[in-house]
Design an enzyme around this catalytic site. Structure first.
Site, PDB file in Angstrom:
ATOM      1  CB  CYS A   4      -0.913  -0.005   1.227  1.00 40.38           C
ATOM      2  SG  CYS A   4      -1.773   1.553   1.476  1.00 40.38           S
ATOM      3  CG  HIS A  46      -4.176  -0.782   5.023  1.00 39.25           C
ATOM      4  ND1 HIS A  46      -3.749  -0.083   3.914  1.00 39.25           N
ATOM      5  CD2 HIS A  46      -5.056  -1.710   4.566  1.00 39.25           C
ATOM      6  CE1 HIS A  46      -4.330  -0.573   2.839  1.00 39.25           C
ATOM      7  NE2 HIS A  46      -5.125  -1.568   3.203  1.00 39.25           N
ATOM      8  CG  HIS A  97      -4.172   3.839   3.559  1.00 40.03           C
ATOM      9  ND1 HIS A  97      -3.141   3.190   4.200  1.00 40.03           N
ATOM     10  CD2 HIS A  97      -4.651   4.758   4.427  1.00 40.03           C
ATOM     11  CE1 HIS A  97      -3.007   3.688   5.430  1.00 40.03           C
ATOM     12  NE2 HIS A  97      -3.912   4.650   5.587  1.00 40.03           N
ATOM     13  CG  HIS A  99      -7.259   8.915   0.303  1.00 41.36           C
ATOM     14  ND1 HIS A  99      -7.261   7.592  -0.087  1.00 41.36           N
ATOM     15  CD2 HIS A  99      -7.607   9.636  -0.789  1.00 41.36           C
ATOM     16  CE1 HIS A  99      -7.594   7.519  -1.357  1.00 41.36           C
ATOM     17  NE2 HIS A  99      -7.820   8.735  -1.816  1.00 41.36           N
TER      18      HIS A  99
HETATM   19  P1  5GP Z   1      -8.465   8.608  -4.901  1.00 40.91           P
HETATM   20  O1  5GP Z   1      -8.819   8.617  -6.352  1.00 40.91           O
HETATM   21  O2  5GP Z   1      -8.051   7.224  -4.447  1.00 40.91           O
HETATM   22  O3  5GP Z   1      -9.489   9.236  -4.026  1.00 40.91           O
HETATM   23  O4  5GP Z   1      -7.209   9.577  -4.770  1.00 40.91           O
HETATM   24  C1  5GP Z   1      -5.882   9.155  -4.668  1.00 40.91           C
HETATM   25  C2  5GP Z   1      -5.021  10.384  -4.660  1.00 40.91           C
HETATM   26  O5  5GP Z   1      -3.724  10.027  -4.247  1.00 40.91           O
HETATM   27  C3  5GP Z   1      -4.887  11.058  -6.032  1.00 40.91           C
HETATM   28  O6  5GP Z   1      -5.356  12.405  -5.937  1.00 40.91           O
HETATM   29  C4  5GP Z   1      -3.393  10.965  -6.327  1.00 40.91           C
HETATM   30  O7  5GP Z   1      -2.896  12.117  -6.982  1.00 40.91           O
HETATM   31  C5  5GP Z   1      -2.781  10.783  -4.951  1.00 40.91           C
HETATM   32  N1  5GP Z   1      -1.565  10.015  -4.938  1.00 40.91           N
HETATM   33  C6  5GP Z   1      -1.340   8.819  -5.536  1.00 40.91           C
HETATM   34  N2  5GP Z   1      -0.100   8.379  -5.288  1.00 40.91           N
HETATM   35  C7  5GP Z   1       0.480   9.324  -4.492  1.00 40.91           C
HETATM   36  C8  5GP Z   1       1.783   9.433  -3.898  1.00 40.91           C
HETATM   37  O8  5GP Z   1       2.658   8.581  -4.038  1.00 40.91           O
HETATM   38  N3  5GP Z   1       2.031  10.537  -3.155  1.00 40.91           N
HETATM   39  C9  5GP Z   1       1.082  11.506  -2.964  1.00 40.91           C
HETATM   40  N4  5GP Z   1       1.437  12.555  -2.218  1.00 40.91           N
HETATM   41  N5  5GP Z   1      -0.151  11.441  -3.508  1.00 40.91           N
HETATM   42  C10 5GP Z   1      -0.450  10.360  -4.266  1.00 40.91           C
HETATM   43 ZN    ZN Z   2      -2.332   1.348   3.659  1.00 40.00          ZN
END
Ligand code: 5GP
Ligand code: ZN
Length: 115
Positions: A4, A46, A97, A99
């Site tokens: 993850c 997690h 995970h 967020h």
């Molecule tokens: P989701 O679509 O899952 O709600 O959003 C995932 C978010 O995580 C996206 O906005 C993406 O830009 C961000 N993200 C993905 N990988 C990383 C990373 O390695 N570092 C950071 N800081 N953000 C990430």
């Molecule tokens: Zn995680």
């Protein structure tokens, strides 16, 4: 969870621009921001998504939401901001995970969804 990416950020195995950290919560700037303010607030535990939340997560999720509010204040989102939790395939979740996105800046955001 060893595979993850957000657990790896919690562990310090991959870098992130951290803006808040305590025993249970971590916040860092999104790597691909959609607005001048775009931070992610996560439980260190997690939890894959909102769909997996259980009663025992009540305290940590409270801490996540309080941290999100505090971060928005500290990043000067005094005129409002948007919190987003994408969940699962329908919600187009990319990182499994849990967020909370905190999105804001000086300008009014576009409508959340098209009608
Ligand atoms: P989701 O679509 O899952 O709600 O959003 C995932 C978010 O995580 C996206 O906005 C993406 O830009 C961000 N993200 C993905 N990988 C990383 C990373 O390695 N570092 C950071 N800081 N953000 C990430
Ligand atoms: Zn995680």
């Amino acid at each position: 969870m060893s595979d993850c990416i957000f657990c790896k950020i919690v562990a310090g195995d991959i870098p992130a621009k951290k803006i808040y950290e305590d025993e249970h919560v971590l916040a860092f700037h999104d790597i691909n921001p959609v607005a001048p303010v775009h931070t992610l607030v996560i439980p260190k535990l997690h939890i894959p998504s909102m769909a997996e939340l259980q009663p025992e997560h009540e305290a940590v999720m409270g801490k996540v939401m309080i941290a999100a509010s505090r971060i928005a204040r500290e990043l000067h989102c005094t005129d409002g901001f948007r919190t987003i939790v994408n969940t699962g395939r329908v919600g187009r979740q990319e990182v499994y995970h849990l967020h909370v996105h905190v999105v804001g800046g000086p300008d009014v955001l576009p409508a959340m969804l098209k009608r």
